[in-house]
Design a protein around this motif. Structure first.
Motif, PDB file in Angstrom:
ATOM      1  N   SER A  56       0.835  -1.210   0.000  1.00 42.76           N
ATOM      2  CA  SER A  56       0.000   0.000   0.000  1.00 42.76           C
ATOM      3  C   SER A  56       0.860   1.246   0.000  1.00 42.76           C
ATOM      4  O   SER A  56       0.551   2.243  -0.659  1.00 42.76           O
ATOM      5  N   ALA A  57       1.988   1.188   0.731  1.00 42.23           N
ATOM      6  CA  ALA A  57       2.880   2.349   0.765  1.00 42.23           C
ATOM      7  C   ALA A  57       3.537   2.579  -0.578  1.00 42.23           C
ATOM      8  O   ALA A  57       3.723   3.715  -1.020  1.00 42.23           O
ATOM      9  N   VAL A  58       3.927   1.459  -1.255  1.00 39.67           N
ATOM     10  CA  VAL A  58       4.634   1.601  -2.528  1.00 39.67           C
ATOM     11  C   VAL A  58       3.699   2.072  -3.634  1.00 39.67           C
ATOM     12  O   VAL A  58       4.027   2.932  -4.444  1.00 39.67           O
ATOM     13  N   PHE A  59       2.493   1.480  -3.675  1.00 39.71           N
ATOM     14  CA  PHE A  59       1.587   1.748  -4.784  1.00 39.71           C
ATOM     15  C   PHE A  59       0.469   2.736  -4.421  1.00 39.71           C
ATOM     16  O   PHE A  59      -0.486   2.890  -5.165  1.00 39.71           O
ATOM     17  N   ALA A  60       0.616   3.409  -3.275  1.00 38.62           N
ATOM     18  CA  ALA A  60      -0.412   4.377  -2.895  1.00 38.62           C
ATOM     19  C   ALA A  60      -0.435   5.532  -3.883  1.00 38.62           C
ATOM     20  O   ALA A  60       0.599   6.013  -4.323  1.00 38.62           O
ATOM     21  N   ALA A  61      -1.650   5.940  -4.265  1.00 43.42           N
ATOM     22  CA  ALA A  61      -1.793   7.040  -5.217  1.00 43.42           C
ATOM     23  C   ALA A  61      -1.434   8.364  -4.549  1.00 43.42           C
ATOM     24  O   ALA A  61      -1.725   8.589  -3.374  1.00 43.42           O
ATOM     25  N   VAL A  62      -0.791   9.233  -5.316  1.00 40.68           N
ATOM     26  CA  VAL A  62      -0.344  10.530  -4.811  1.00 40.68           C
ATOM     27  C   VAL A  62      -1.040  11.628  -5.594  1.00 40.68           C
ATOM     28  O   VAL A  62      -1.105  11.581  -6.827  1.00 40.68           O
ATOM     29  N   GLY A  68       4.567   6.724  -3.416  1.00 39.60           N
ATOM     30  CA  GLY A  68       3.654   6.259  -4.460  1.00 39.60           C
ATOM     31  C   GLY A  68       3.707   7.120  -5.700  1.00 39.60           C
ATOM     32  O   GLY A  68       4.455   8.101  -5.803  1.00 39.60           O
ATOM     33  N   SER A  69       2.899   6.765  -6.670  1.00 38.15           N
ATOM     34  CA  SER A  69       2.861   7.484  -7.948  1.00 38.15           C
ATOM     35  C   SER A  69       1.521   8.173  -8.129  1.00 38.15           C
ATOM     36  O   SER A  69       0.544   7.886  -7.427  1.00 38.15           O
ATOM     37  N   ARG A  98       6.315   9.750  -9.877  1.00 36.43           N
ATOM     38  CA  ARG A  98       6.508   9.593  -8.439  1.00 36.43           C
ATOM     39  C   ARG A  98       7.702  10.435  -8.024  1.00 36.43           C
ATOM     40  O   ARG A  98       8.465  10.923  -8.869  1.00 36.43           O
TER      41      ARG A  98
END
Length: 573
Positions: free
Chosen positions: A16-22, A69-70, A513
């Motif tokens: 979730s931390a890596v792929f969390a939307a920003v 995230g990205s 990102r």
């Protein structure tokens, strides 16, 4: 069970931390409001500014405020960019010439072409240069069927050739008047196809129109919200495919393995050969099972596997064997032409007959097997011949130069576009295009080196030199050639997958990102993330885009111009 639950919980948290939307606009607003302190504000050139006026922030502040995230993928933006910049090129790849009746081999040729445009451009350039070379090589001879020989062997560049001189097979083919029909028949069969089709023209026109329209539209679109997902670099990166497709369509390569085998077999049914007593019989009725011109498609040898593949991208592997086969035929016509100019008959007991057509009379073109072999030996030729063939290295240098121009002109254009899109510098996008170009070049180097080693090992084996001295070099060359070929093709496969994935990352905002936008591995401790464009940025960025488009279009026109200029050389009468 509890440990499994904990592991899954930790994994889901990390994912979730890596792929969390920003949401970068909201993130910038929070930074400007001072929620994350007053240190780390930058302008779009990386200079420190007051946090309330910042249009960029340091990489460290970006991580703290926005996370790792990205930017979320917006389907409306992705679908538009994908259909405009990438989909037309993927569709155009279907127009690449294949040739094999094995679907796996055809897939290999596509992956090899996409994985190494440098190799595809090199093979195409070699094919064009070979056509001009063979026309000039045979033009100095005066003997029947010279014109047919040029067209036939130029058309057979995509086939694994074997020319057999034993038992006067080649000499009979060159000299005997009964074989004039063989030359005409084979020439007609090989050159009765036209590769320009309505579907090919429509595909090319669609890609060109789509590319022009999307390039023009990109300069007038609102770039504020989709700047990082813009496909300007992607379109330039794939532009190499256009001259490759057009070039092969202009040359019309004969690469259908089944059809080529059928044509050669059909022509060889009417080939004649002389015997020891001077009688002339059909070659298929002789004791020998060989013919003067044969294809070796069905032969299995790991060393020459690529040479057997008839897809045009493998022309690099057939180049040196093809030159040596053509040289065998050239020597035969050279000898016959020398004897003709000196008014010498094949059979010395037959007086010279002057023909009004300025061609050797049929009576002067017949004799026994030994006489034909002597007749096809040049009167003033060198006793030894190069094991590499004439002018091969000059053609390899020219083809290599053109391949590098096309490869790095298009890849360089994509790198320039991504480099000058803020944050200026080498980031994930430009680095991915750089990796693609570098791997493509490495594949080209490996496979061309493999083809040279293959030729060396083959020639060493055919020339029965001192075996105790030479056996080790043959084995070493074989092993090195096979290893380099497999390594090169593996890298090409990975590179073709890599560039597709990289383009998808570009268009889907995966690269949008903190790490990628800040050009961390280029700027190091000075890394910063431009989060809001200003007027000066847009002007400089569009200037770089225009330069990138001009660079890619320029090398494409140079390459297509070369193919147009050097293909279809004039043939002797």
């Amino acid at each position: 069970m509890r440990h499994l639950f904990v592991l899954l919980s930790v994994s889901s948290t990390l994912l979730s931390a890596v792929f969390a939307a920003v949401d970068f606009p909201t993130c910038l607003a929070n930074v400007r409001n001072g929620l994350f302190g007053t240190v780390g504000g930058r302008d779009n050139h990386g200079n420190p500014v007051d946090i309330s006026n910042a249009t960029a922030i340091t990489y460290e502040l970006c991580l703290a405020a926005c996370g790792v995230g990205s930017e979320p993928c917006r389907w409306s933006v992705f679908s538009q960019q994908f259909s405009s910049w990438l989909l037309p090129w993927l569709a155009l790849a279907s127009q690449l010439p294949f040739g094999s009746n094995d679907k796996v081999d055809n897939l290999d040729s596509v992956l090899l072409t996409i994985g190494s445009p440098a190799l595809a451009a090199y093979s195409l350039a070699l094919t064009v240069l070979n056509g001009r070379w063979i026309a000039r090589r045979f033009a100095r001879f005066t003997y029947p069927n010279i014109r047919h020989a040029i067209r036939i062997f130029n058309s057979l560049q995509q086939a694994p050739l074997r020319v057999v001189k034993d038992n006067a097979l080649l000499a009979s083919l060159v000299v005997l008047p009964q074989n004039d029909e063989w030359w005409k028949e084979l020439d007609d069969l090989l050159n009765d196809t036209h590769s320009w089709s309505i579907s090919a023209v429509a595909s090319i026109a669609w890609v060109v129109i789509a590319y022009v329209f999307t390039v023009v539209d990109s300069f007038y679109a609102d770039l504020g919200t989709s700047i990082q997902a813009n496909g300007q670099a992607v379109g330039s990166l794939w532009l190499w495919l256009l001259p490759i497709i057009i070039g092969w369509l202009m040359i019309s390569p004969k690469c259908d393995s089944v059809r080529l085998s059928s044509i050669i077999e059909r022509a060889n049914r009417i080939a004649y050969v002389a015997t020891d007593d001077g009688s002339i019989i059909l070659t298929r009725q002789s004791e020998s099972e060989e013919h003067a011109v044969e294809l070796t498609i069905s032969e299995v040898d790991p060393l020459t596997r690529d040479e057997k593949c008839t897809a045009p991208v493998y022309s690099y592997a057939r180049f040196l064997p093809w030159v040596m086969a053509v040289e065998e035929v050239c020597e035969g016509f050279h000898g016959a032409s020398d004897h003709y100019h000196n008014h010498l008959s094949v059979d010395p007991t037959i007086d010279w007959v002057t023909d009004r057509s300025q061609k050797p009379h049929e009576r002067n073109r017949v004799g026994n097997k030994h006489q034909l072999e002597e007749y096809c030996r040049p009167l003033h030729a060198r006793t030894t011949r190069s094991r590499w063939g004439p002018n091969v290295f000059s053609r390899m240098v020219i083809a290599s130069f053109l391949a590098m121009v096309l490869q790095w002109g298009t890849a360089g254009s994509a790198i320039v576009v991504a480099w000058f899109t803020p944050t200026v510098g080498l980031g994930c996008r430009s680095a991915s295009y750089l990796v693609y170009g570098v791997l493509s070049t490495i594949v080209w180097i490996l496979l061309v080196s493999s083809s040279i080693l293959t030729h060396y090992a083959t020639m060493q084996h055919l020339n029965h030199w001192e075996q105790p001295v030479k056996d080790w070099s043959i084995r070493a060359a074989r092993l090195a050639s096979i290893f380099l070929r497999r390594l090169g093709k593996s890298i090409a496969t990975l590179n073709s997958i890599w560039i597709f994935v990289s383009c998808m990352f570009q268009l889907s905002n995966f690269y949008d990102r903190c790490y990628c936008n800040s050009d961390v591995f280029w700027l190091q401790g000075r890394a910063y993330n431009v989060m809001q464009l200003v007027a000066d940025d847009l002007a400089g960025m569009k200037g770089a885009w225009l330069g990138g488009v001009c660079l890619a279009a320029g090398v494409v026109m140079i390459y297509v111009g070369f193919v147009q200029l050097f293909s279809d050389p004039p043939l002797p009468d």
